[in-house]
Design a protein around this motif. Structure first.
Motif, PDB file in Angstrom:
ATOM      1  N   ALA A 152      11.211   1.471  -3.875  1.00  0.00           N
ATOM      2  CA  ALA A 152      10.190   0.839  -4.714  1.00  0.00           C
ATOM      3  C   ALA A 152       9.071   1.828  -5.026  1.00  0.00           C
ATOM      4  N   ARG A 153       8.644   2.579  -4.040  1.00  0.00           N
ATOM      5  CA  ARG A 153       7.599   3.588  -4.241  1.00  0.00           C
ATOM      6  C   ARG A 153       8.036   4.616  -5.282  1.00  0.00           C
ATOM      7  N   ALA A 154       9.314   5.021  -5.220  1.00  0.00           N
ATOM      8  CA  ALA A 154       9.817   6.023  -6.158  1.00  0.00           C
ATOM      9  C   ALA A 154       9.960   5.467  -7.569  1.00  0.00           C
ATOM     10  N   LEU A 155      10.300   4.187  -7.686  1.00  0.00           N
ATOM     11  CA  LEU A 155      10.556   3.596  -8.998  1.00  0.00           C
ATOM     12  C   LEU A 155       9.298   3.116  -9.718  1.00  0.00           C
ATOM     13  N   LEU A 156       8.237   2.848  -8.970  1.00  0.00           N
ATOM     14  CA  LEU A 156       7.056   2.210  -9.562  1.00  0.00           C
ATOM     15  C   LEU A 156       6.471   3.012 -10.709  1.00  0.00           C
ATOM     16  N   SER A 157       6.472   4.321 -10.596  1.00  0.00           N
ATOM     17  CA  SER A 157       5.882   5.164 -11.635  1.00  0.00           C
ATOM     18  C   SER A 157       6.839   5.439 -12.792  1.00  0.00           C
ATOM     19  N   GLN A 158       8.037   4.832 -12.741  1.00  0.00           N
ATOM     20  CA  GLN A 158       9.044   5.020 -13.786  1.00  0.00           C
ATOM     21  C   GLN A 158       9.280   6.509 -14.058  1.00  0.00           C
ATOM     22  N   PRO A 159       9.753   7.233 -13.041  1.00  0.00           N
ATOM     23  CA  PRO A 159       9.919   8.679 -13.178  1.00  0.00           C
ATOM     24  C   PRO A 159      11.041   9.050 -14.132  1.00  0.00           C
ATOM     25  N   ALA A 160      10.976  10.255 -14.654  1.00  0.00           N
ATOM     26  CA  ALA A 160      12.057  10.762 -15.496  1.00  0.00           C
ATOM     27  C   ALA A 160      13.327  10.929 -14.682  1.00  0.00           C
ATOM     28  N   GLN A 219       0.816  -1.207   0.000  1.00  0.00           N
ATOM     29  CA  GLN A 219       0.000   0.000   0.000  1.00  0.00           C
ATOM     30  C   GLN A 219       0.852   1.260   0.000  1.00  0.00           C
ATOM     31  N   ASN A 220       1.963   1.245   0.730  1.00  0.00           N
ATOM     32  CA  ASN A 220       2.875   2.386   0.712  1.00  0.00           C
ATOM     33  C   ASN A 220       3.463   2.607  -0.670  1.00  0.00           C
ATOM     34  N   VAL A 221       3.808   1.513  -1.336  1.00  0.00           N
ATOM     35  CA  VAL A 221       4.432   1.618  -2.647  1.00  0.00           C
ATOM     36  C   VAL A 221       3.468   2.198  -3.680  1.00  0.00           C
ATOM     37  N   THR A 222       2.200   1.826  -3.597  1.00  0.00           N
ATOM     38  CA  THR A 222       1.227   2.265  -4.609  1.00  0.00           C
ATOM     39  C   THR A 222       0.537   3.582  -4.260  1.00  0.00           C
ATOM     40  N   LEU A 223       0.808   4.118  -3.086  1.00  0.00           N
ATOM     41  CA  LEU A 223       0.094   5.317  -2.635  1.00  0.00           C
ATOM     42  C   LEU A 223       0.233   6.505  -3.593  1.00  0.00           C
ATOM     43  N   PRO A 224       1.434   6.840  -4.091  1.00  0.00           N
ATOM     44  CA  PRO A 224       1.525   7.974  -5.023  1.00  0.00           C
ATOM     45  C   PRO A 224       0.699   7.795  -6.285  1.00  0.00           C
ATOM     46  N   LEU A 225       0.628   6.553  -6.796  1.00  0.00           N
ATOM     47  CA  LEU A 225      -0.192   6.312  -7.981  1.00  0.00           C
ATOM     48  C   LEU A 225      -1.669   6.542  -7.685  1.00  0.00           C
TER      49      LEU A 225
END
Length: 272
Positions: A169-177, A120-126
């Motif tokens: 993992a939270r930072a990488l999940l969205s594949q940021p620039a 849940q922490n990892v997906t929270l920003p999405l």
């Protein structure tokens, strides 16, 4: 020639596909005689799929650089371009959307929600961005980071190193620039810090991620492709393929009284 070009006061168009550009950026705090210049006409261009460490003595401007680059603070003048998008003129709503969609953040303090599970922490920003996370992708990412068996645990049930891996993992999940990391190993023991740095290095080498990390640790900086050294709000040096010993020696020079005589990188952007 280093993989990342650095200079001061250069406005020429860069043909390379840069993930992040700071162009002649100035940041001043206060007004009049009491004004303090935190960034002094800083220009730096960071190509995609590179790992850049930013170092300097306390008060050198490295944290201000990170905040301006990530749109958390606005420069007094100059431009910040992230993934081809100029942050100048963006209102707070647009900046928030850009941070959610194209930036990742890893901090020393982890910033996990204690009542949520690892997944849940990892997906929270999405979720905040109104996007649905692919649970298979979440599990695969956590497994790659050694957290597959901790997916339903809460932060209090994890070690410091495990919590920092959740933050990564939270930072990488969205594949940021660009993934911005502010002292990501500062609260970790030696082994946990190495594990985290290995993960960041692999994110660049294997996944083509772009990382900008502020650190005070020469060992952490040695994991980067290039180290950029700040003093008095200016870029004063850079080092490609850094070694921890050489980084520590350069930092000792910058922290000594003689650092007041440090010269900025030439305006042609060359690092010699």
């Amino acid at each position: 020639m280093t993989r990342t070009a650095y200079s001061r006061g250069v406005h020429a168009h860069a043909p390379a596909p840069y993930a992040l550009e700071l162009l002649d950026v100035v940041k001043r705090h206060g007004h009049g005689d009491a004004a303090v210049t935190a960034l002094d006409r800083v220009t730096m261009r960071i190509p995609r799929a590179t790992f850049t460490a930013v170092m300097g003595p306390s008060g050198s401007g490295k944290s201000t650089l990170l905040h301006c680059a990530a749109g958390l603070d606005r420069p007094t003048s100059g431009s910040v371009v992230l993934d081809g998008r100029d942050l100048k003129g963006m209102d707070e709503t647009a900046l928030t959307r850009l941070r959610r969609e194209r930036m990742g953040f890893v901090f020393q303090s982890f910033n996990l929600v204690p009542t949520l599970t690892v997944a849940q922490n990892v997906t929270l920003p999405l979720e905040f961005a109104g996007r649905r996370a692919d649970q298979r992708q979440v599990r695969a990412l956590l497994t790659r980071l050694g957290l597959g068996h901790r997916i339903d645990h809460r932060p209090a049930e994890l070690s410091g190193g495990q919590q920092q891996r959740v933050a990564i993992a939270r930072a990488l999940l969205s594949q940021p620039a660009v993934l911005f990391a502010d002292e990501p190993t500062g609260a970790l023991d030696t082994q946990a810090a190495r594990d985290v740095l290995d993960i960041l290095r692999e994110a660049v080498t294997l996944s083509g991620q772009t990382i900008v990390m502020v650190t005070h640790d020469p060992v952490a900086a040695s994991y980067a492709d290039t180290v950029v050294f700040f003093a008095d709000g200016r870029i004063v040096d850079s080092m490609a393929r850094p070694h921890a010993g050489a980084v520590a020696a350069r930092m000792a020079q910058l922290s000594a009284p003689a650092a007041a005589d440090a010269r900025p990188v030439p305006q042609d952007g060359g690092v010699r």
